[in-house]
Motif scaffolding. Structure first.
Motif, PDB file in Angstrom:
ATOM      1  N   MET A 254      51.732  39.999   9.703  1.00 10.43           N
ATOM      2  CA  MET A 254      52.329  41.325   9.523  1.00 10.43           C
ATOM      3  C   MET A 254      51.662  42.335  10.436  1.00 10.43           C
ATOM      4  O   MET A 254      52.327  43.214  10.995  1.00 10.43           O
ATOM      5  N   ASP A 255      50.343  42.215  10.597  1.00  4.90           N
ATOM      6  CA  ASP A 255      49.619  43.135  11.470  1.00  4.90           C
ATOM      7  C   ASP A 255      50.103  43.049  12.914  1.00  4.90           C
ATOM      8  O   ASP A 255      50.117  44.049  13.644  1.00  4.90           O
ATOM      9  N   LEU A 256      50.479  41.856  13.345  1.00  7.07           N
ATOM     10  CA  LEU A 256      50.985  41.680  14.711  1.00  7.07           C
ATOM     11  C   LEU A 256      52.234  42.530  14.945  1.00  7.07           C
ATOM     12  O   LEU A 256      52.469  43.009  16.064  1.00  7.07           O
ATOM     13  N   TYR A 257      53.020  42.677  13.903  1.00  8.18           N
ATOM     14  CA  TYR A 257      54.288  43.408  14.025  1.00  8.18           C
ATOM     15  C   TYR A 257      54.203  44.849  13.525  1.00  8.18           C
ATOM     16  O   TYR A 257      55.205  45.566  13.555  1.00  8.18           O
ATOM     17  N   GLY A 258      53.037  45.249  13.062  1.00  9.08           N
ATOM     18  CA  GLY A 258      52.883  46.613  12.572  1.00  9.08           C
ATOM     19  C   GLY A 258      53.468  46.844  11.196  1.00  9.08           C
ATOM     20  O   GLY A 258      53.736  47.978  10.813  1.00  9.08           O
ATOM     21  N   TYR A 259      53.631  45.759  10.424  1.00  7.89           N
ATOM     22  CA  TYR A 259      54.150  45.887   9.066  1.00  7.89           C
ATOM     23  C   TYR A 259      53.014  46.207   8.098  1.00  7.89           C
ATOM     24  O   TYR A 259      51.910  45.675   8.211  1.00  7.89           O
TER      25      TYR A 259
END
Length: 260
Positions: A254-259
């Motif tokens: 999720m962090d990779l996508y900014g979620y």
């Protein structure tokens, strides 16, 4: 979920692969079909997974019985050698499955080629194995990856009977993490791929809309007409325990996508 199409010729031009069901592939199908000369077919039940299974079986047999092949041909085709599992070399097996896949797609989507100049399909069942095999068949085809916040994906899946039947909570977590991470990594090294977030589409992110506009051959105004009409929405309440589990177990991806 995969969306693929031809533009007049026999080559595959573009596929759209989403990390999970309920991630927006039908919305993109509707957008592409807003162009009168475009026809995006529905799903084909993940047939690439079956091709991959055939590929694995034949490659395994060829590699396991490599010695049989060497002994037989080095002995000038000696009929007294045990040859029950004699198989061609790996390169020829790879070529055979790749040619079969290309023929499958080129034949399957011929029906309306005379009427439409862009014909394709969407699919909901492709992950790393299928995408990598597809890339070997079509080295220069544009691949558009689609990812959605896993909290919203689970909310939508949980609101459908088929979604609950197809995915347990643990299976959902594993699949979203695996596919979404693969899409991110693959996109970093593949020059013919793009990575989109569902949220950027529905929130009308200018860069995202501009990219879709180019791929679909539509104006932003034509895309907006589709986005303004919401169909078949299936949200349901996500229990607090599941919400915390998703945030914890999917955090790294999720962090990779900014979620959040």
């Amino acid at each position: 979920m995969v969306l693929a199409f031809y533009s007049g010729g026999d080559n595959m031009d573009l596929i759209l692969s989403a990390s999970m069901q309920r991630s927006g592939s039908t919305l993109l199908q509707r957008i592409f079909n807003a162009r009168k000369e475009t026809l995006i077919w529905g799903e084909h039940n993940g047939i690439m997974a079956d091709f991959y299974a055939i590929y694995k079986k034949t490659i395994l047999f060829s590699e396991n019985h490599k010695k049989t092949r060497e002994i037989y041909f080095e002995g000038e085709e000696n009929p007294d050698v045990w040859i029950a599992c004699l198989m061609p070399e790996k390169a020829f097996l790879q070529r055979s499955i790749e040619e079969s896949i290309r023929l499958y797609f080129e034949t399957l989507y011929q029906e309306k080629k005379e009427k439409f100049d862009m014909i394709g399909f969407k699919e909901v069942r492709y992950g790393e194995n299928e995408i990598k095999l597809f890339r070997r068949c079509y080295p220069e085809t544009v691949i558009v990856f689609l990812v959605r916040n896993p909290i919203d994906v689970w909310s939508s899946l949980n609101g459908t009977r088929w979604g609950r039947k197809a995915h347990s909570f643990d299976q959902f977590i594993e699949k979203w993490n695996r596919n979404s991470r693969f899409y991110y990594d693959f996109n970093q090294s593949d020059p013919h791929s793009y990575l989109l977030k569902y949220e950027d589409i529905v929130n009308r992110d200018p860069l995202t809309i501009n990219l879709i506009s180019k791929l679909a051959k539509l104006s932003p105004q034509e895309i907006e007409k589709v986005l303004s009409k919401k169909i078949y929405s299936t949200p349901s309440r996500v229990r607090e325990q599941q919400l915390h589990a998703i945030k914890k177990r999917c955090k790294e991806v999720m962090d990779l996508y900014g979620y959040k």
